[in-house]
Design an enzyme around this catalytic site. Structure first.
Site, PDB file in Angstrom:
ATOM      1  N   ARG A  15      76.043  68.811  35.905  1.00  0.00           N
ATOM      2  CA  ARG A  15      77.380  68.336  35.539  1.00  0.00           C
ATOM      3  C   ARG A  15      77.353  67.188  34.530  1.00  0.00           C
ATOM      4  NH1 ARG A  15      78.891  67.935  41.840  1.00  0.00           N
ATOM      5  NH2 ARG A  15      76.603  67.957  41.939  1.00  0.00           N
ATOM      6  N   ASP A 104      71.279  59.647  42.988  1.00  0.00           N
ATOM      7  CA  ASP A 104      72.470  59.334  42.187  1.00  0.00           C
ATOM      8  C   ASP A 104      73.435  58.419  42.957  1.00  0.00           C
ATOM      9  OD1 ASP A 104      73.365  61.129  44.074  1.00  0.00           O
ATOM     10  OD2 ASP A 104      74.177  62.582  42.662  1.00  0.00           O
TER      11      ASP A 104
END
Ligand code: UD1
Ligand code: CA
Length: 462
Positions: A15, A104
Site C-alpha cells: 500500500r 510499522d
C-alpha cells in the site's frame, strides 16, 4: 526487562507504492524500523530479532552495527504468524517472555513494551495483545470479547462481516507478548483458512485460549501510540503525531516554539532551555542545541552541535560544530566538518565546508570557504573565496590571527596567509603571504578622461 523482542519487517508494504521497504521510510528523518528497534532497546530488550524479507538488504543495512540486534530472513511472505515461526525456529527461542512488534508501529513507547513483557514474565498470562480504539478502525484486526470481557479471538478487517466491522471497534495494535514456551509449542497450529490465505499471528490468542492458557489484552488509552503505517497518508499522519509529541516534551522542558506545527525536531535531537525556535525549522539526527539560542526561521540542522547563545537564521548545516555566541545566516550553508568557534560569524549567502573559523572571525557576505583553517579575529571581505579545488585535488588554505582579507580576494589553494596580514581588494593570491605583510595583486588603474562624452557623440552620429 528479561525478554526477546521480535520485530516483523518482512512484508511487501504494497500500500506504500514504493521501491523501498516500508520500514525504511522515515519519520522525522529516522527510518521507522529504527524507531521500533530503539524503543525495544530502551525498554531493556536483551535480544532484538528482526524478520526481514522484502527489500531485506535495505533493512539489514539500517540495522548494521547495532548491539543486540540480529536479522532473520523470511524468504516467503506467508503472513505475520509465519514470520514469527521463522524467527523462533531460526533463533531457537523456546522460553522466556517474547514481545512481538509489527515493524510499522513506530510510535510504540518503551514503557508499553516493558509492561507487556512483565505480564507474561510474571505468569499472569501466556499471551497479551495491545488494543486501541482509533477514530478510523478500518484495516485493523478487531478484538472479539466474550461476556466476561476476555479475548475470544481477533478477526481481520477482511474476514469481518459488515456487522462485525461496524460493532467491533476495539482494534489490534500489532504489539503482543507471549510466554516463549507456549508460543514455540503452538505457533505451528496457526492455519491459513482466511480471506488472505495467510498465517495470521493474531490467531495465536485463540489457539492459546483453546489450549487452556490465560490470554489477556491491554487497552491503550492513547490510540496514537498504537497506529500503524500502511500508506503514505498514514506516514504523514504519524509524522505529525511524532512531531507533536516531541514538541510538547521540549516546550515542557523550556523551549519556546513560535509555531510548533512547523517545527520539526527528530527523536534523537536535543534543545536546551530558553532557546527560541522560529517557524519552518527542522532539527534532525543527533543535533544538539544549547541554551538561549535563536534558531530559524527556515533552518535545517542535521547532526549538528550548537553551543549556547548562538543565532542561527535561515541556515542549512550538516555535521557542523557551532560554539557559543556564533551568528549564522541569513542564508548560510554550512557543510560537514565545519567548526565555527565562539563569537564567529558565517553571514549572508556564505558557504563553508570542512573549515575552522576561529574565535571572533567573521565571514559576513557572499563567500565560499573550503578546507581552510582560520585563526582568531580574521575578517573576510565580501565576495572572497578560497579556490580549494584544482579539478583533481582539494587543497588547503591557512589564515593567521587578525588578518584582513580584502573584498573579492581569490585565495588559490594551497596557500598560507600569515597573521596580521592584509590582502588588497580584488587580489588573486597564489603565493604565501608572510605575517604582517600586505599582498596586492592588481593591474594599475588607467584613467581615460572625457570618455563618456565622446562615446555619446559617436552614438548620436555627430
Ligand atoms: C496487522 C494485524 C492486524 C492489526 C494490524 C495493526 C495480522 C494478520 N494482522 O495487520 O490485526 O490490527 O497489523 O497495525 O497480523 N510482515 C512480515 N511477514 C509477513 C507479513 C507481514 O514480516 O509475511 C510484517 C510487515 O512487514 C509489517 C507487519 O508484519 O511490518 C504487519 O503486517 P501488515 O501487512 O502491515 O499487517 P496489517 O494488515 O496492518
Ligand atoms: Ca500494518
Amino acid at each position: 526487562m528479561d525478554a526477546t523482542v521480535i520485530i516483523l519487517a518482512a512484508g511487501e508494504g504494497t500500500r506504500m507504492k514504493s521501491n523501498h521497504a516500508k520500514v525504511s521510510h522515515r519519520i522525522l528523518a529516522k527510518p521507522m524500523i529504527r524507531w521500533i528497534v530503539d524503543a525495544s532497546l530502551a525498554a531493556g530488550a536483551q535480544r532484538v530479532v528482526t524478520v526481514v524479507g522484502s527489500h531485506g538488504d535495505e533493512v539489514r543495512a539500517l540495522l548494521e552495527g547495532i548491539d543486540g540486534v540480529e536479522c532473520v530472513e523470511q524468504a516467503e511472505r506467508l503472513g505475520t504468524g509465519h514470520a514469527v515461526k521463522v524467527a523462533i525456529e531460526a533463533c531457537g527461542i523456546s522460553e522466556g517472555p517474547v514481545v512481538v512488534l509489527n515493524g510499522d508501529l513506530p510510535l510504540i513507547e518503551p514503557r508499553t513494551i516493558r509492561k507487556f513483557a512483565d505480564t507474561v514474565a510474571e505468569g499472569r498470562a501466556a499471551a497479551a495483545v495491545l488494543t486501541m480504539t482509533p477514530p478510523d478502525p478500518f484495516g485493523y484486526g478487531r478484538i472479539e470479547l466474550n461476556d466476561e470481557g476476555q479475548v475470544l479471538r481477533i478477526i481481520e478487517q477482511k474476514d469481518c462481516t459488515n456487522e462485525q466491522a461496524k460493532t467491533l471497534l476495539e482494534c489490534n495494535a500489532g504489539c503482543y507478548a507471549f510466554d516463549g514456551a507456549a508460543l514455540a509449542a503452538h505457533v505451528g497450529e496457526i492455519g491459513c483458512d482466511n480471506a488472505q490465505h495467510e498465517y495470521y499471528l493474531p490467531d495465536m490468542l485463540e489457539i492459546l485460549r483453546h489450549a487452556g492458557k490465560p490470554v489477556t489484552y491491554f487497552h491503550c488509552n492513547d490510540f496514537r501510540e498504537g497506529l500503524g503505517v500502511n500508506s503514505r497518508a498514514q506516514l504523514a499522519e504519524l509524522t505529525a503525531l511524532a512531531r507533536d509529541r516531541i514538541n510538547a516534551r521540549l516546550m515542557a522542558e523550556g523551549v519556546t516554539m513560535i509555531d510548533p506545527s512547523s517545527t520539526w525536531v527528530g527523536p534523537d535531537a536535543q534543545v536546551g532551555r530558553d532557546t527560541i525556535i522560529y517557524p519552518s525549522t527542522m532539527i534532525m539526527g543527533t543535533t544538539q542545541i544549547g541554551e538561549e539560542c535563536i534558531v530559524g526561521p527556515n533552518t535545517r540542522l542535521m547532526d549538528t552541535r550548537v553551543g549556547n547563545h548562538s543565532v542561527i537564521d535561515e541556515t542549512v548545516a550538516e555535521n557542523v560544530q557551532i560554539d557559543d555566541y556564533v551568528s549564522c545566516g541569513p542564508r548560510a550553508y554550512l557543510r560537514p566538518g565545519t567548526h565555527l568557534c565562539d563569537h564567529s560569524k558565517a553571514g549572508t549567502h556564505v558557504e563553508i565546508k570542512k573549515s575552522t573559523i576561529g574565535v571572533g572571525s567573521k565571514v559576513p557576505h557572499l563567500s565560499y570557504i573550503g578546507d581552510t583553517t582560520m585563526g582568531a579575529n580574521v575578517n573576510i571581505g565580501a565576495g572572497s573565496i578560497t579556490c580549494n579545488y584544482d579539478g583533481v585535488h582539494k587543497n588547503a588554505t591557512t589564515i593567521g590571527d587578525n588578518t584582513f582579507i580584502g573584498s573579492d580576494t581569490m585565495m588559490v589553494a594551497p596557500v598560507n596567509i600569515g597573521a596580521d596580514a592584509v590582502t588588497g581588494a580584488g587580489g588573486t593570491i597564489t603565493k604565501d603571504v608572510p605575517d604582517g605583510a600586505l599582498a596586492l595583486e592588481r593591474t594599475e588603474q588607467r584613467i581615460i578622461p572625457g570618455y563618456t562624452e565622446r562615446k555619446r557623440a559617436r552614438q548620436q552620429g555627430k
